[in-house]
Design a protein around this motif. Structure first.
Motif, PDB file in Angstrom:
ATOM      1  N   TYR A  35       0.386  -0.788  -0.001  1.00  0.00           N
ATOM      2  CA  TYR A  35      -0.048   0.161  -0.027  1.00  0.00           C
ATOM      3  C   TYR A  35       0.997   1.256  -0.089  1.00  0.00           C
ATOM      4  N   VAL A  36       1.792   1.608   1.004  1.00  0.00           N
ATOM      5  CA  VAL A  36       2.645   2.215   0.255  1.00  0.00           C
ATOM      6  C   VAL A  36       3.731   2.880  -1.065  1.00  0.00           C
ATOM      7  N   LEU A  37       3.889   1.646  -1.669  1.00  0.00           N
ATOM      8  CA  LEU A  37       4.218   1.971  -2.662  1.00  0.00           C
ATOM      9  C   LEU A  37       3.532   2.271  -3.820  1.00  0.00           C
ATOM     10  N   LEU A  38       1.946   1.862  -3.855  1.00  0.00           N
ATOM     11  CA  LEU A  38       1.305   1.954  -4.906  1.00  0.00           C
ATOM     12  C   LEU A  38       0.580   3.668  -4.096  1.00  0.00           C
ATOM     13  N   ALA A  39       0.569   4.453  -2.519  1.00  0.00           N
ATOM     14  CA  ALA A  39       0.224   5.435  -2.729  1.00  0.00           C
ATOM     15  C   ALA A  39       1.583   6.626  -3.536  1.00  0.00           C
ATOM     16  N   LEU A  40       2.971   5.897  -3.261  1.00  0.00           N
ATOM     17  CA  LEU A  40       4.203   6.715  -3.730  1.00  0.00           C
ATOM     18  C   LEU A  40       3.694   6.536  -5.463  1.00  0.00           C
ATOM     19  N   THR A  41       3.283   5.725  -6.039  1.00  0.00           N
ATOM     20  CA  THR A  41       2.653   5.934  -7.751  1.00  0.00           C
ATOM     21  C   THR A  41       1.673   6.843  -7.947  1.00  0.00           C
ATOM     22  N   ALA A  42       0.615   6.569  -6.907  1.00  0.00           N
ATOM     23  CA  ALA A  42       0.010   7.651  -7.021  1.00  0.00           C
ATOM     24  C   ALA A  42       0.027   9.124  -6.833  1.00  0.00           C
ATOM     25  N   ALA A  43       0.918   9.398  -6.437  1.00  0.00           N
ATOM     26  CA  ALA A  43       1.864  10.499  -6.037  1.00  0.00           C
ATOM     27  C   ALA A  43       2.517  10.634  -6.764  1.00  0.00           C
ATOM     28  N   ALA A  44       3.552  10.186  -7.769  1.00  0.00           N
ATOM     29  CA  ALA A  44       4.003  10.160  -8.338  1.00  0.00           C
ATOM     30  C   ALA A  44       2.571  10.839  -9.873  1.00  0.00           C
ATOM     31  N   ALA A  45       1.948   9.739  -9.876  1.00  0.00           N
ATOM     32  CA  ALA A  45       0.921  10.335 -11.114  1.00  0.00           C
ATOM     33  C   ALA A  45       0.333  11.932 -10.831  1.00  0.00           C
ATOM     34  N   GLY A  46      -0.053  11.747  -9.344  1.00  0.00           N
ATOM     35  CA  GLY A  46      -0.295  13.511  -9.254  1.00  0.00           C
ATOM     36  C   GLY A  46       0.277  14.765  -9.844  1.00  0.00           C
ATOM     37  N   ALA A  47       1.344  14.675  -9.195  1.00  0.00           N
ATOM     38  CA  ALA A  47       2.760  15.053 -10.070  1.00  0.00           C
ATOM     39  C   ALA A  47       3.144  15.957 -11.725  1.00  0.00           C
ATOM     40  N   LEU A  48       2.941  13.805 -11.917  1.00  0.00           N
ATOM     41  CA  LEU A  48       2.731  14.299 -13.384  1.00  0.00           C
ATOM     42  C   LEU A  48       1.902  15.367 -14.283  1.00  0.00           C
ATOM     43  N   THR A  49       1.261  14.931 -13.263  1.00  0.00           N
ATOM     44  CA  THR A  49      -0.306  15.186 -14.136  1.00  0.00           C
ATOM     45  C   THR A  49      -0.631  16.705 -13.692  1.00  0.00           C
ATOM     46  N   ALA A  50       0.193  17.572 -12.367  1.00  0.00           N
ATOM     47  CA  ALA A  50       0.087  19.216 -12.107  1.00  0.00           C
ATOM     48  C   ALA A  50       1.143  19.432 -12.515  1.00  0.00           C
ATOM     49  N   THR A  51       2.315  18.767 -13.595  1.00  0.00           N
ATOM     50  CA  THR A  51       3.647  19.787 -13.883  1.00  0.00           C
ATOM     51  C   THR A  51       3.837  19.635 -15.489  1.00  0.00           C
ATOM     52  N   VAL A  52       3.616  18.199 -16.253  1.00  0.00           N
ATOM     53  CA  VAL A  52       4.209  17.811 -17.678  1.00  0.00           C
ATOM     54  C   VAL A  52       2.685  17.756 -18.198  1.00  0.00           C
ATOM     55  N   VAL A  53       2.031  17.273 -17.789  1.00  0.00           N
ATOM     56  CA  VAL A  53       0.826  17.185 -18.850  1.00  0.00           C
ATOM     57  C   VAL A  53      -0.224  18.098 -18.243  1.00  0.00           C
ATOM     58  N   ARG A  54      -0.368  19.358 -17.450  1.00  0.00           N
ATOM     59  CA  ARG A  54      -0.155  20.524 -17.916  1.00  0.00           C
ATOM     60  C   ARG A  54       0.622  20.982 -18.231  1.00  0.00           C
ATOM     61  N   ARG A  55       1.474  21.198 -18.809  1.00  0.00           N
ATOM     62  CA  ARG A  55       2.097  21.884 -20.165  1.00  0.00           C
ATOM     63  C   ARG A  55       1.431  21.066 -20.611  1.00  0.00           C
ATOM     64  N   GLN A  56       1.714  20.056 -21.268  1.00  0.00           N
ATOM     65  CA  GLN A  56       1.260  19.913 -22.740  1.00  0.00           C
ATOM     66  C   GLN A  56      -0.392  20.121 -22.819  1.00  0.00           C
ATOM     67  N   ALA A  57      -0.779  20.230 -21.768  1.00  0.00           N
ATOM     68  CA  ALA A  57      -2.710  20.695 -22.058  1.00  0.00           C
ATOM     69  C   ALA A  57      -2.658  22.525 -22.510  1.00  0.00           C
TER      70      ALA A  57
END
Length: 409
Positions: free
Chosen positions: A380-402
């Motif tokens: 579950y800790v690994l899931l939490a870290l993976t989801a946090a990475a997905a959120g960070a990617l969304t808020a930065t790289v994907v936001r710029r692409q959009a």
């Protein structure tokens, strides 16, 4: 039979002409029916293990083969849908899926036979890549989120299989679930052939399938969206597969109780997928996804403590179901906004494949972790870290692409 051009014009002024509604209903039903077929082996895993004297690994392999093939098969099927259209692809894939369904129901009698049948049963899992570009073409951008979310709720076909396969086999014989699904697939294929219509003005890409797949891979957001969907849909699939074992082992629940709680998880996640699409029609998808992955991060961290099920554990798991369901709908609302129409099928194939494969690995990781440490919390800790990475990617790289996409359009 050509569509009335006046009706085609109404799509953009009103969003839901009769043909668009019909397209959405037929695509959702087809998705649910083929997913029902795709998931036939999973509920029978324990029974087949006893009948064929399988090891745990062989049982896992038997269940995993359709998932892997169905996930990877979305890549070529999505590209073919861009070229051939859903009117051809939906009935074709439904009818082809009938063959492995009947083979598994009447002829398979060994591990090798079930593996071969399961390989071709994977065809049923590819229809996601047919329905997304089809529904996408019938709805204007401001309504696509909800429409694609409703279509995506067809993944509840796996729940139909989970609820009915074992019970039908016990009541009417082991062949009956397979015969019933085969009949339903044939009926849907006939209805789809008669009633399904592609948009007459849909863009048809040129070039070979390999060329278009390569172009999809070069689409800037394709790999990013694949990762986001692998976390959201992969998390849903992983929980739907592994949660019964986890609840039985970690909390000592009876199998029936664990199965019912898992069914509640699945139903809630499926119901929240259209909500994710609807939210992205009302609000920008980037903040919706960022908040969703933030919620998954917090709830997975909470689940890691293995707190009592009543009420904290139940809240954590149902919260995860809701967040993952919203995430699956929101990712494809973003696909519809960031990918040009002629490439939606090919990109959907890539993203959908990533989602299916994303659900394959977490149960294996959880099993290994429990085997080594006798504890699920690290998973579950690994899931939490993976989801946090997905959120960070969304808020930065994907936001710029959009932002670049909005500027270009």
């Amino acid at each position: 039979m050509a569509e009335d051009p006046r009706e085609s014009m109404q799509i953009h002024s009103h969003g839901k002409p009769p043909s668009a509604r019909r397209a959405l209903v037929l695509a959702t039903v087809g998705f649910a029916v083929t997913f029902w077929a795709w998931a036939l082996l999973s509920p029978l895993g324990a029974t087949l293990r006893e009948e064929l004297s399988l090891t745990s690994f062989q049982q896992s392999l038997l269940v995993a083969v359709p998932v892997i093939v169905g996930s990877l098969g979305r890549i070529p099927v999505g590209a073919l849908t861009d070229r051939l259209g859903a009117r051809r692809m939906f009935p074709t894939v439904a009818l082809l899926t009938v063959l492995p369904v009947l083979y598994l129901g009447h002829f398979a009698d060994s591990l090798a036979g079930y593996l071969v049948g399961g390989f071709f049963l994977g065809l049923g899992g590819t229809t996601f890549a047919i329905g997304v570009p089809f529904v996408n073409s019938w709805y204007p951008p401001e309504r696509r989120g909800l429409a694609l979310g409703i279509f995506g709720a067809g993944m509840g076909g796996t729940a139909i299989s989970a609820f009915s396969t074992v019970q039908l086999a016990a009541a009417f014989g082991p062949n009956f679930p397979f015969d019933l699904v085969a009949i339903v697939l044939v009926v849907f294929a006939a209805i789809a052939f008669l009633l399904l219509r592609d948009r007459p003005d849909r863009p048809v890409p040129s070039g070979s399938m390999l060329t278009r797949l390569a172009a999809a891979l070069r689409t800037p957001v394709a790999l990013q969206l694949s990762f986001l969907y692998a976390v959201a849909f992969g998390g849903f699939v992983a929980f739907s597969v592994y949660l019964p074992s986890y609840l039985s082992t970690a909390y000592g629940l009876e199998r029936g109780d664990a199965a019912l709680r898992t069914a509640g998880f699945v139903v809630l996640a499926v119901a929240m997928r259209p909500v994710g699409g609807w939210l992205c029609d009302r609000y920008p998808p980037i903040p919706v996804l960022t908040c969703t992955y933030g919620a998954v991060t917090l709830l997975a961290a909470l689940a890691a403590f293995e707190l009592p099920l009543a009420p904290v554990g139940t809240v954590a798991f149902l919260g995860l179901a809701a967040a993952l369901g919203v995430g699956t709908g929101a990712v494809f609302a973003l696909v519809a906004r960031l990918v040009e129409p002629s490439r939606v099928g090919a990109v959907t194939g890539l993203v959908g494949a990533a989602g299916g494969l994303g659900g394959f690995f977490p149960p294996l990781v959880m099993g290994v972790i429990y085997g080594i440490f006798g504890d699920y919390s690290i998973g579950y800790v690994l899931l939490a870290l993976t989801a946090a990475a997905a959120g960070a990617l969304t808020a930065t790289v994907v936001r710029r692409q959009a932002a670049r996409w909005r500027g270009a359009s």
